[in-house]
Design a protein around this motif. Sequence first.
Motif, PDB file in Angstrom:
ATOM      1  N   UNK A   1      25.359  56.923 -38.119  1.00 53.89           N
ATOM      2  CA  UNK A   1      24.363  58.352 -37.641  1.00 53.89           C
ATOM      3  C   UNK A   1      23.523  58.264 -36.188  1.00 53.89           C
ATOM      4  N   UNK A   2      23.487  56.753 -35.841  1.00 54.87           N
ATOM      5  CA  UNK A   2      22.177  56.837 -34.467  1.00 54.87           C
ATOM      6  C   UNK A   2      23.299  56.138 -33.618  1.00 54.87           C
ATOM      7  N   UNK A   3      23.351  55.714 -32.679  1.00 52.70           N
ATOM      8  CA  UNK A   3      23.658  54.663 -31.346  1.00 52.70           C
ATOM      9  C   UNK A   3      22.823  54.689 -30.531  1.00 52.70           C
ATOM     10  N   UNK A   4      22.529  53.348 -30.750  1.00 55.97           N
ATOM     11  CA  UNK A   4      21.957  53.234 -28.966  1.00 55.97           C
ATOM     12  C   UNK A   4      20.438  53.803 -28.646  1.00 55.97           C
ATOM     13  N   UNK A   5      19.633  54.336 -29.704  1.00 54.25           N
ATOM     14  CA  UNK A   5      18.678  55.295 -29.271  1.00 54.25           C
ATOM     15  C   UNK A   5      17.753  54.149 -28.721  1.00 54.25           C
ATOM     16  N   UNK A   6      17.196  54.866 -27.718  1.00 48.88           N
ATOM     17  CA  UNK A   6      15.943  54.446 -26.516  1.00 48.88           C
ATOM     18  C   UNK A   6      15.899  55.737 -26.252  1.00 48.88           C
ATOM     19  N   UNK A   7      14.128  55.735 -26.416  1.00 48.53           N
ATOM     20  CA  UNK A   7      13.207  56.741 -26.382  1.00 48.53           C
ATOM     21  C   UNK A   7      11.474  56.008 -26.536  1.00 48.53           C
TER      22      UNK A   7
END
Length: 250
Positions: free
Chosen positions: A24-30
């Motif tokens: 669903x989410x991959x390698x989220x950076x924020x």
Amino acid sequence: MLDATANPLVEIRGMCKWYGDFSALFDINLTVAEGEKVVVCGPSGSGKSTMIRCINQLEAHQKGTIHVDGVEVTPDMKNIEQIRREVGMVFQGFNLFPHMSILDNLTLGPIRNRGATKAEAKDLAMHYLERVHIAEQADKFPPQLSGGQQQRVAIARSLCMKPKIMLFDEPTSALDPEMIAGVLDVMIELAEEGMTMICVTHEMGFARKVADRVVFMDEGEIIEVAHPEAFFGDPQSDRAQLFLSQLLGH
């Protein structure tokens, strides 16, 4: 534009989430700075809502780290009460208690979770109902209000907890077109007053007016992050170009 690294309120690093075999989410950076307004957009099913729901662990992530105001958000829910005191959330559905008056909906949280007296909580509730321009509705019940009014009540309820950041998950998508402007106006006022905000929305006029940065997601990944002028004027990725052409008709 605010420097998100200078005084980060939210830091997401390498976050991944799966539902079984589905990524669903991959390698989220924020990183989101205090006072910053970030609009998250993208096609349906791109992971936008899942990402912001992970910030207060309405959804659990399986990999990577999330920090809110320096406190780590962990899947074991160890710090979750501390996190949720700082994070207000407004949903697509209003999530109000239909059997309680508007005033009681707003006073419940401060009394239970912040130790406010009934009098203190009522003063706070009336202040924020004034703030969202529906103080005259305080004694009514949610089913007696329009969708737009209920969403403004939901915003006021979150503000009563005095959060450091507000998360908005498609706050206008369930509203009739004539109700949308009133809710967006309240959100614009909050932004102008300096509230830190992460907003998932398809309201691109709002994004142009309010956002410090636009985050574009697709298929569970952050594809592009840019200032609104750059994002709308010259999107860098093919997927963002296609999304905007379909949404804006050019």
